[in-house]
Design a protein around this motif. Sequence first.
Motif, mmCIF file in Angstrom:
data_model
loop_
_atom_site.group_PDB
_atom_site.id
_atom_site.type_symbol
_atom_site.label_atom_id
_atom_site.label_comp_id
_atom_site.label_asym_id
_atom_site.label_seq_id
_atom_site.Cartn_x
_atom_site.Cartn_y
_atom_site.Cartn_z
ATOM 1 N N LEU A 1 0.830 -1.199 0.000
ATOM 2 C CA LEU A 1 0.000 0.000 0.000
ATOM 3 C C LEU A 1 0.864 1.247 0.000
ATOM 4 O O LEU A 1 1.867 1.316 0.710
ATOM 5 C CB LEU A 1 -0.922 0.024 1.224
ATOM 6 N N GLN A 2 0.458 2.222 -0.785
ATOM 7 C CA GLN A 2 1.139 3.498 -0.860
ATOM 8 C C GLN A 2 0.129 4.602 -0.554
ATOM 9 O O GLN A 2 -1.016 4.515 -0.983
ATOM 10 C CB GLN A 2 1.717 3.736 -2.257
ATOM 11 N N ARG A 3 0.566 5.610 0.166
ATOM 12 C CA ARG A 3 -0.306 6.747 0.452
ATOM 13 C C ARG A 3 -0.098 7.778 -0.650
ATOM 14 O O ARG A 3 0.983 8.358 -0.776
ATOM 15 C CB ARG A 3 0.043 7.344 1.812
ATOM 16 N N VAL B 1 -3.597 3.233 -1.466
ATOM 17 C CA VAL B 1 -3.872 2.503 -2.701
ATOM 18 C C VAL B 1 -2.785 1.463 -2.890
ATOM 19 O O VAL B 1 -1.600 1.733 -2.642
ATOM 20 C CB VAL B 1 -3.895 3.471 -3.910
ATOM 21 N N CYS B 2 -3.163 0.257 -3.332
ATOM 22 C CA CYS B 2 -2.166 -0.771 -3.602
ATOM 23 C C CYS B 2 -1.460 -0.467 -4.926
ATOM 24 O O CYS B 2 -1.986 0.238 -5.786
ATOM 25 C CB CYS B 2 -2.799 -2.161 -3.631
ATOM 26 N N THR B 3 -0.259 -0.980 -5.062
ATOM 27 C CA THR B 3 0.547 -0.678 -6.237
ATOM 28 C C THR B 3 -0.045 -1.280 -7.503
ATOM 29 O O THR B 3 0.188 -0.770 -8.596
ATOM 30 C CB THR B 3 1.981 -1.186 -6.050
ATOM 31 N N ARG B 4 -0.816 -2.335 -7.398
ATOM 32 C CA ARG B 4 -1.455 -2.924 -8.569
ATOM 33 C C ARG B 4 -2.472 -1.955 -9.169
ATOM 34 O O ARG B 4 -2.568 -1.799 -10.378
ATOM 35 C CB ARG B 4 -2.142 -4.237 -8.158
ATOM 36 N N LYS C 1 -6.059 2.664 -12.354
ATOM 37 C CA LYS C 1 -7.389 2.788 -11.747
ATOM 38 C C LYS C 1 -7.514 4.029 -10.882
ATOM 39 O O LYS C 1 -8.600 4.382 -10.463
ATOM 40 C CB LYS C 1 -7.690 1.550 -10.888
ATOM 41 N N VAL C 2 -6.368 4.701 -10.617
ATOM 42 C CA VAL C 2 -6.350 5.873 -9.757
ATOM 43 C C VAL C 2 -5.838 7.056 -10.560
ATOM 44 O O VAL C 2 -4.815 6.951 -11.235
ATOM 45 C CB VAL C 2 -5.416 5.639 -8.543
ATOM 46 N N GLN C 3 -6.566 8.164 -10.488
ATOM 47 C CA GLN C 3 -6.104 9.394 -11.133
ATOM 48 C C GLN C 3 -5.422 10.241 -10.068
ATOM 49 O O GLN C 3 -6.073 10.730 -9.141
ATOM 50 C CB GLN C 3 -7.258 10.157 -11.767
#
Length: 62
Positions: free
Chosen positions: A32-34, A48-51, A57-59
């Motif tokens: 997980l990364q913040r 959010v996980c690195t995958r 999936k993340v903007q």
Amino acid sequence: MAKCAVCGKGQVVGIQLSHSHIRTKRTWSPNLQRVKALVNGTPRRIMVCTRCLRSGKVQRAI
């Protein structure tokens, strides 16, 4: 343990098996990364996980 805000991936519990067949409990944690990301148009800090980061999936917010 925290979970991924996008996919919900969290900690998994299992058994570690040694060569002498001694079984002990262990856990696997997601990477997980913040990050600062856009959530409903506003920038927020989420875990959010690195995958999810790698697949787009993340903007991310600037």
